[in-house]
Scaffold this motif. Sequence first.
Motif, PDB file in Angstrom:
ATOM      1  N   ALA A  55      81.588  42.739  13.810  1.00 36.29           N
ATOM      2  CA  ALA A  55      80.423  43.583  14.086  1.00 36.29           C
ATOM      3  C   ALA A  55      80.639  44.411  15.355  1.00 36.29           C
ATOM      4  N   VAL A  56      81.313  43.836  16.352  1.00 35.74           N
ATOM      5  CA  VAL A  56      81.660  44.594  17.569  1.00 35.74           C
ATOM      6  C   VAL A  56      82.535  45.776  17.190  1.00 35.74           C
ATOM      7  N   ASP A  57      83.585  45.515  16.426  1.00 36.46           N
ATOM      8  CA  ASP A  57      84.512  46.578  16.030  1.00 36.46           C
ATOM      9  C   ASP A  57      83.804  47.665  15.220  1.00 36.46           C
ATOM     10  N   ALA A  58      82.950  47.267  14.291  1.00 34.37           N
ATOM     11  CA  ALA A  58      82.258  48.238  13.428  1.00 34.37           C
ATOM     12  C   ALA A  58      81.286  49.102  14.227  1.00 34.37           C
ATOM     13  N   LEU A  59      80.495  48.489  15.108  1.00 39.08           N
ATOM     14  CA  LEU A  59      79.540  49.268  15.893  1.00 39.08           C
ATOM     15  C   LEU A  59      80.272  50.180  16.868  1.00 39.08           C
ATOM     16  N   TYR A  60      81.341  49.693  17.464  1.00 39.96           N
ATOM     17  CA  TYR A  60      82.162  50.525  18.354  1.00 39.96           C
ATOM     18  C   TYR A  60      82.635  51.776  17.596  1.00 39.96           C
ATOM     19  N   GLU A  61      83.199  51.588  16.412  1.00 38.65           N
ATOM     20  CA  GLU A  61      83.695  52.718  15.611  1.00 38.65           C
ATOM     21  C   GLU A  61      82.567  53.687  15.278  1.00 38.65           C
ATOM     22  N   GLU A  62      81.398  53.158  14.930  1.00 32.28           N
ATOM     23  CA  GLU A  62      80.251  54.007  14.595  1.00 32.28           C
ATOM     24  C   GLU A  62      79.827  54.854  15.800  1.00 32.28           C
ATOM     25  N   LEU A  63      79.752  54.231  16.967  1.00 34.75           N
ATOM     26  CA  LEU A  63      79.325  54.961  18.170  1.00 34.75           C
ATOM     27  C   LEU A  63      80.347  56.014  18.588  1.00 34.75           C
ATOM     28  N   VAL A  64      81.619  55.667  18.538  1.00 38.31           N
ATOM     29  CA  VAL A  64      82.666  56.636  18.905  1.00 38.31           C
ATOM     30  C   VAL A  64      82.686  57.787  17.898  1.00 38.31           C
ATOM     31  N   ALA A  65      82.537  57.467  16.615  1.00 39.46           N
ATOM     32  CA  ALA A  65      82.498  58.519  15.586  1.00 39.46           C
ATOM     33  C   ALA A  65      81.299  59.447  15.782  1.00 39.46           C
ATOM     34  N   ALA A  66      80.222  58.924  16.366  1.00 34.27           N
ATOM     35  CA  ALA A  66      79.030  59.741  16.638  1.00 34.27           C
ATOM     36  C   ALA A  66      79.186  60.568  17.908  1.00 34.27           C
ATOM     37  N   GLY A  67      80.347  60.458  18.561  1.00 39.96           N
ATOM     38  CA  GLY A  67      80.615  61.291  19.734  1.00 39.96           C
ATOM     39  C   GLY A  67      80.411  60.623  21.075  1.00 39.96           C
ATOM     40  N   HIS A  68      80.127  59.327  21.087  1.00 44.99           N
ATOM     41  CA  HIS A  68      79.945  58.630  22.368  1.00 44.99           C
ATOM     42  C   HIS A  68      81.304  58.199  22.905  1.00 44.99           C
ATOM     43  N   PRO A  69      81.598  58.515  24.167  1.00 45.72           N
ATOM     44  CA  PRO A  69      82.908  58.183  24.728  1.00 45.72           C
ATOM     45  C   PRO A  69      83.150  56.679  24.821  1.00 45.72           C
ATOM     46  N   SER A  70      84.398  56.320  24.674  1.00 45.92           N
ATOM     47  CA  SER A  70      84.830  54.937  24.818  1.00 45.92           C
ATOM     48  C   SER A  70      85.340  54.700  26.232  1.00 45.92           C
ATOM     49  N   LEU A  71      84.934  53.598  26.832  1.00 46.30           N
ATOM     50  CA  LEU A  71      85.546  53.178  28.099  1.00 46.30           C
ATOM     51  C   LEU A  71      86.651  52.170  27.843  1.00 46.30           C
ATOM     52  N   ARG A  72      86.458  51.368  26.786  1.00 48.47           N
ATOM     53  CA  ARG A  72      87.483  50.394  26.435  1.00 48.47           C
ATOM     54  C   ARG A  72      87.349  50.063  24.959  1.00 48.47           C
ATOM     55  N   GLU A  73      88.477  50.184  24.264  1.00 45.21           N
ATOM     56  CA  GLU A  73      88.511  49.834  22.855  1.00 45.21           C
ATOM     57  C   GLU A  73      88.288  48.333  22.694  1.00 45.21           C
ATOM     58  N   PRO A  74      87.911  47.901  21.494  1.00 43.78           N
ATOM     59  CA  PRO A  74      87.699  46.469  21.286  1.00 43.78           C
ATOM     60  C   PRO A  74      88.924  45.639  21.667  1.00 43.78           C
ATOM     61  N   TRP A  75      88.648  44.504  22.310  1.00 41.74           N
ATOM     62  CA  TRP A  75      89.706  43.577  22.723  1.00 41.74           C
ATOM     63  C   TRP A  75      89.153  42.164  22.732  1.00 41.74           C
ATOM     64  N   SER A  76      90.044  41.213  22.578  1.00 41.91           N
ATOM     65  CA  SER A  76      89.663  39.802  22.552  1.00 41.91           C
ATOM     66  C   SER A  76      90.047  39.154  23.867  1.00 41.91           C
ATOM     67  N   SER A  77      89.050  38.587  24.540  1.00 41.15           N
ATOM     68  CA  SER A  77      89.298  37.968  25.838  1.00 41.15           C
ATOM     69  C   SER A  77      89.918  36.581  25.672  1.00 41.15           C
ATOM     70  N   GLU A  78      90.551  36.115  26.721  1.00 41.54           N
ATOM     71  CA  GLU A  78      91.144  34.771  26.704  1.00 41.54           C
ATOM     72  C   GLU A  78      90.075  33.677  26.713  1.00 41.54           C
ATOM     73  N   TRP A  79      88.837  34.030  27.046  1.00 38.79           N
ATOM     74  CA  TRP A  79      87.761  33.030  27.080  1.00 38.79           C
ATOM     75  C   TRP A  79      86.921  33.046  25.805  1.00 38.79           C
ATOM     76  N   GLY A  80      87.407  33.776  24.761  1.00 31.37           N
ATOM     77  CA  GLY A  80      86.788  33.660  23.453  1.00 31.37           C
ATOM     78  C   GLY A  80      85.687  34.644  23.110  1.00 31.37           C
ATOM     79  N   VAL A  81      85.721  35.826  23.707  1.00 31.66           N
ATOM     80  CA  VAL A  81      84.699  36.836  23.420  1.00 31.66           C
ATOM     81  C   VAL A  81      85.376  38.144  23.031  1.00 31.66           C
ATOM     82  N   ARG A  82      84.843  38.801  22.020  1.00 27.74           N
ATOM     83  CA  ARG A  82      85.301  40.130  21.610  1.00 27.74           C
ATOM     84  C   ARG A  82      84.446  41.146  22.356  1.00 27.74           C
TER      85      ARG A  82
END
Length: 134
Positions: A86-113
Amino acid sequence: MTAKAGLSQINIVVSDLDASIAFYEKLGLTFSVDAGQPSHATCELPDGTFVMLDTEEAVTRFTPGWTRPTGGPRVAFGFGLPTAKAVDALYEELVAAGHPSLREPWSSEWGVRYATVVDPDGTPADLQAPLDGS
């Protein structure tokens, strides 16, 4: 003893009310604009806290000397999602709508996307979900 205050509202100063409403509504917030105050929008969260959007023009009327901040953001908002997908999908939707990305989706070592996009005025919105059950 002084009574303790409770957080009751978050006010965000915006340059374009309609663009900001559209952005935050994609993140699950629902705003109403009072016809008598077209430079102000309100969203009530389930816990009774309010998120308010006010235009820069409106803020200068009730805060003499206010100027737009410069430099980096002073606040970031975190939006929880149920799954990493869901993080990846919403990120793609927002970027496709023209909102700038500060950081692409990534998986943290402590278990959070995580992923970070910015609203129309440059305020970061962190998207986050536990990696379990992705």
